[in-house]
Scaffold this active site. Structure first.
Site, PDB file in Angstrom:
ATOM      1  N   ASP A  52      -3.079  -2.864   6.347  1.00  0.00           N
ATOM      2  CA  ASP A  52      -3.373  -2.474   7.722  1.00  0.00           C
ATOM      3  C   ASP A  52      -4.859  -2.276   7.976  1.00  0.00           C
ATOM      4  O   ASP A  52      -5.302  -2.254   9.107  1.00  0.00           O
ATOM      5  CB  ASP A  52      -2.619  -1.190   8.103  1.00  0.00           C
ATOM      6  CG  ASP A  52      -2.961  -0.014   7.188  1.00  0.00           C
ATOM      7  OD1 ASP A  52      -3.742  -0.215   6.223  1.00  0.00           O
ATOM      8  OD2 ASP A  52      -2.450   1.095   7.429  1.00  0.00           O
TER       9      ASP A  52
ATOM     10  N   THR B  83       0.015   4.535   1.696  1.00  0.00           N
ATOM     11  CA  THR B  83      -0.029   5.180   2.998  1.00  0.00           C
ATOM     12  C   THR B  83       0.338   4.203   4.104  1.00  0.00           C
ATOM     13  O   THR B  83      -0.245   3.124   4.216  1.00  0.00           O
ATOM     14  CB  THR B  83      -1.436   5.760   3.260  1.00  0.00           C
ATOM     15  OG1 THR B  83      -1.800   6.581   2.163  1.00  0.00           O
ATOM     16  CG2 THR B  83      -1.461   6.577   4.532  1.00  0.00           C
TER      17      THR B  83
ATOM     18  N   ASP C 188       0.864  -1.182   0.000  1.00  0.00           N
ATOM     19  CA  ASP C 188       0.000   0.000   0.000  1.00  0.00           C
ATOM     20  C   ASP C 188       0.898   1.229   0.000  1.00  0.00           C
ATOM     21  O   ASP C 188       2.095   1.131   0.265  1.00  0.00           O
ATOM     22  CB  ASP C 188      -0.896  -0.021   1.239  1.00  0.00           C
ATOM     23  CG  ASP C 188      -2.010   1.015   1.173  1.00  0.00           C
ATOM     24  OD1 ASP C 188      -2.222   1.590   0.086  1.00  0.00           O
ATOM     25  OD2 ASP C 188      -2.655   1.244   2.204  1.00  0.00           O
TER      26      ASP C 188
END
Length: 773
Positions: A528, A296, A294
């Site tokens: 996450d 971020t 990912d």
């Protein structure tokens, strides 16, 4: 806004409309114990140990100790990981403020019921699904659900989902879905079943063990029958001989060593703040050739910084910017970046403020004696005048920067509606802060031949620019996921072409992983948020950030406790060391397994006493395999892990076993025909088998170094001592044989060392032909 009364709350509790959170998809402690204790491998060893004890020779049951060791290691590791992850879970301790009987009441999230009215303020986590009520508006960060990092404004009638956070403003919502009916729970429910990781090495070992277990029953019964009927042995002596043949066929030490080696790796990785939930996870990551990341929180730190300010007029803006940076109550990422740039508050008096809103995309303040100042999206502030600076803004946006405009008008009466005389003062460029370790980590994977794919819910242009700054290869090859097909076969062609995927939904993330696997890739996925759960479950190896959601951590095989993927190279290196070394020592164990299988079949046919007792096989196995394999398994090894584990070990171990058996049987029969008794002939057989085992040890230890040479000499010395010392002669039932048989045994061992490589070459060619067919 008075909320429910006590009677209404009780009615909903009675109907089961309570926000009881579904358990995360991990095994319970009882399930962990059951899986590690009650399995075919443990059952077989236990039965054999009981038979030997009943036959009156408990010392010959020493092999069964592997049951306890292997079981304890497996249970300890999995329970340890479970406890660590449960400590990370903070959701159950989160409270919420609800309106009941007209008053604000603080309750635990599992005490919330359907139709509760919940008060939300800046920083609160939304703990159930609902609809916004009242006239207030507030902004919600839904990045854990959608991957989209920009806040979403919520107003009356809008839906809000559990798992998101309020980042600006306050308001009320009415709960519509609780517990397992919430969006988060439904998404996590698709991955609720505990996933067992796909380990090529363990699959190969299990395949061999399953095949051998199918052979053990008929061969074991036949061996015991022939030992009793044809060789005139008592049932207990025949049973011990038969058990010796059977335990030699079971590579119990390999199963134990695999667990021990993984355990050592797990302890090593804990130093790098990495929790390994399943022992084989490091093996799979060592084999990975595509890593999905990912943006971020992985490539970036998840925070912004002011990269540059370009003045568009002659204003001195330092005092203004310092004042604006500290003027607003909401501390969103943009505001935090400005505060980090301007640490000290300005000295100008703030007369009035208009807080930031996602619908307006700007905030502003009237400053005493300095007019009104606005900061936000250039096109929303300037409107029809935006074309004057469009080229400059878009040029910066292509670099992956977020561009804000600082604007001014002279009046000190700012409202939510801007006047027409707003003038552009400066462009403020914000950038995601690239993690300091990201470039070097990405470069490591590039050198290791691992392809990087960036999968994000953000704008693909922005993601591409950030990926370029971080050093992702082919970062310019990006695509908006809204243009992706649902068909996996079509998608599998696109994933070959593009490296960056933006605006990706949770189900599209899962499909992208499937498409990569469709192209025969071994895929690791980091994540996450709840939006990553399906993809993590689908990936060959799921890697979760500890800062993320419970569901994400539950379905992942690895959890990075400091939420930093820079630990992954260490995991890969540890995995390579374990897998490559275990492949080496697998040749030791399986050579002995196939040797014992051949021996058992042969002695069923020739109906002579079996040439070993279980305790003698324990000696041979310990000196030539068990002890040295432990040290070999933890020695440094950074070679790339290749596919074809099963084929390679069969290519070595089968010809080794054949030489092993031919020479041992020949020496044993020669001893018997020369007039030696059964115990003396068994001593000769132990001598030959142990000597050939040490030859195989030399072979798998290459390339040799000082440590390996010392290890070999130590094992050779211990093996010779077993034949010389009275105490070891008694323990292992060994006899002092005539010197001529010792000389013959040494000559046979040397001959075996010469013949063995020839057999390996011949067998390799035969196996190649078999695989081609």
């Amino acid at each position: 806004m008075s909320g429910l009364n006590d009677e209404e709350v009780q009615e909903r509790i009675d109907r089961g409309q309570v926000n009881i959170l579904p358990k995360t998809p991990s095994r319970t402690i009882s399930q962990i114990i059951k899986a590690n204790v009650f399995n075919v491998f443990n059952g077989l060893n236990f039965i054999l140990a009981v038979i030997v004890c009943i036959a009156g020779s408990p010392k010959n049951a020493l092999f069964s100790m592997v049951i306890f060791t292997n079981t304890i290691i497996g249970i300890f590791q999995e329970v340890r990981s479970k406890i660590t992850l449960e400590k990370l879970s903070v959701l159950s301790s989160i409270g919420a403020t609800v309106m009941r009987n007209g008053y604000k009441v603080k309750v635990n999230i599992e005490e919330i019921v359907k139709d509760d009215v919940v008060l939300l303020e800046n920083g609160d986590q939304i703990v159930a699904d609902g609809i916004v009520i009242g006239e207030d508006t507030f902004e919600v960060d839904e990045s854990l659900l959608t991957g989209e990092s920009d806040p979403i404004v919520k107003k009356r009638g809008d839906k809000i989902l559990s798992g998101s956070f309020v980042v600006a403003g306050k308001g009320y919502f009415k709960v519509t879905n609780v517990g397992s009916d919430t969006y988060v729970a439904k998404l996590a429910n698709e991955a609720k079943k505990f996933k067992t990781i796909n380990s090529e090495m363990q699959d190969a070992i299990n395949k061999i063990i399953r095949t051998i277990i199918w052979l053990i029953l008929p061969v074991g019964i036949l061996l015991m029958s022939t030992q009793i009927i044809f060789s005139g042995k008592k049932w207990n002596e025949a049973a011990i001989a038969a058990v010796a043949g059977i335990i030699g066929m079971v590579p119990e030490g390999l199963v134990l060593l695999t667990s021990v080696t993984f355990m050592v790796g797990v302890i090593t990785l804990s130093k790098y703040k990495t929790v390994v939930q399943e022992l084989p996870a490091t093996e799979v990551l060592a084999r990975v050739n595509v890593l999905c990341l990912d943006k971020t929180g992985t490539l970036t730190e998840g925070i912004l910084e002011v990269a540059e300010i370009k003045l568009l007029s002659n204003f001195n803006i330092d005092e203004v910017m310092a004042t604006l940076a500290h003027a607003f109550p909401s501390k969103n990422p943009t505001q935090v970046a400005l505060m980090n740039k301007y640490h000290n508050k300005g000295n100008v008096e703030v007369k009035k403020i208009v807080p930031f809103s996602s619908s307006r995309k700007w905030s502003g303040a009237s400053l005493k004696g300095m007019g009104s100042w606005i900061i936000g999206a250039p096109e929303m502030i300037l409107k029809e005048k935006y074309h004057y600076i469009r080229e400059k803004v878009e040029s910066e946006a292509k670099k992956g920067r977020r561009v804000l405009l600082l604007a001014h008008f002279p009046e000190e009466n700012i409202t939510e509606k801007l006047p027409n005389n707003v003038g552009a003062v400066a462009l403020i460029m914000l950038e995601d802060i690239i993690r300091a370790e990201a470039p070097s980590t990405l470069k490591y994977f590039e050198h290791q031949g691992v392809e990087i794919k960036i999968i994000s819910g953000d704008n693909p242009i922005t993601v591409s620019a950030v990926a370029k700054r971080a050093g992702v290869k082919k970062s310019e090859k990006y695509i908006d996921a809204r243009a992706l097909p649902d068909d996996i076969e079509e998608l599998s062609e696109l994933v070959k072409e593009y490296s960056v995927f933006g605006r990706v939904t949770p189900h599209q993330k899962k499909n992208l992983v499937k498409a990569l696997q469709y192209n025969n890739n071994t895929v690791a996925m980091t994540g996450d948020g709840v939006n990553d759960v399906l993809a993590l479950k689908e990936a060959d190896c799921g890697i979760a950030m500890a800062s993320g959601s419970d569901a994400t951590r539950a379905v992942a095989q690895l959890v990075l406790l400091d939420s930093n993927f820079s630990a992954l190279p260490k995991v890969v290196e540890e995995g390579r060391k374990m897998i490559n070394n275990l492949e080496r020592v697998s040749n030791l164990y399986l050579s002995k397994t196939f040797f014992s299988l051949i021996m058992s079949i042969v002695f069923c046919i020739i109906v002579l006493p079996y040439p070993f007792e279980p305790i003698q096989l324990t000696l041979i196995g310990s000196i030539t395999i068990g002890i040295p394999s432990f040290f070999l398994a933890i020695s440094p090894n950074k070679e790339v892990v290749k596919k074809g584990f099963l084929r390679r070990i069969l290519n070595i171990s089968l010809p080794n076993a054949l030489v092993f058996a031919l020479f041992t049987i020949g020496a044993y029969l020669f001893s018997m025909m020369s007039g030696l008794g059964v115990m003396d002939s068994r001593t000769v057989a132990v001598m030959i088998a142990g000597g050939i085992g040490l030859i195989i040890l030399i072979d798998v230890s290459r390339p040799f170094n000082g440590f390996k040479a010392l290890l070999f000499l130590s094992m050779l010395t211990a093996f010779i001592a077993a034949f010389i010392l009275p105490i070891t002669q008694k323990i292992f039932n060994l006899k002092m044989v005539p010197f001529i048989f010792i000389v013959i045994s040494v000559a046979i061992i040397i001959l075996a060392a010469v013949v063995m490589p020839v057999f390996q070459v011949i067998f390799s060619k035969l196996l190649d032909r078999l695989y081609k067919k």
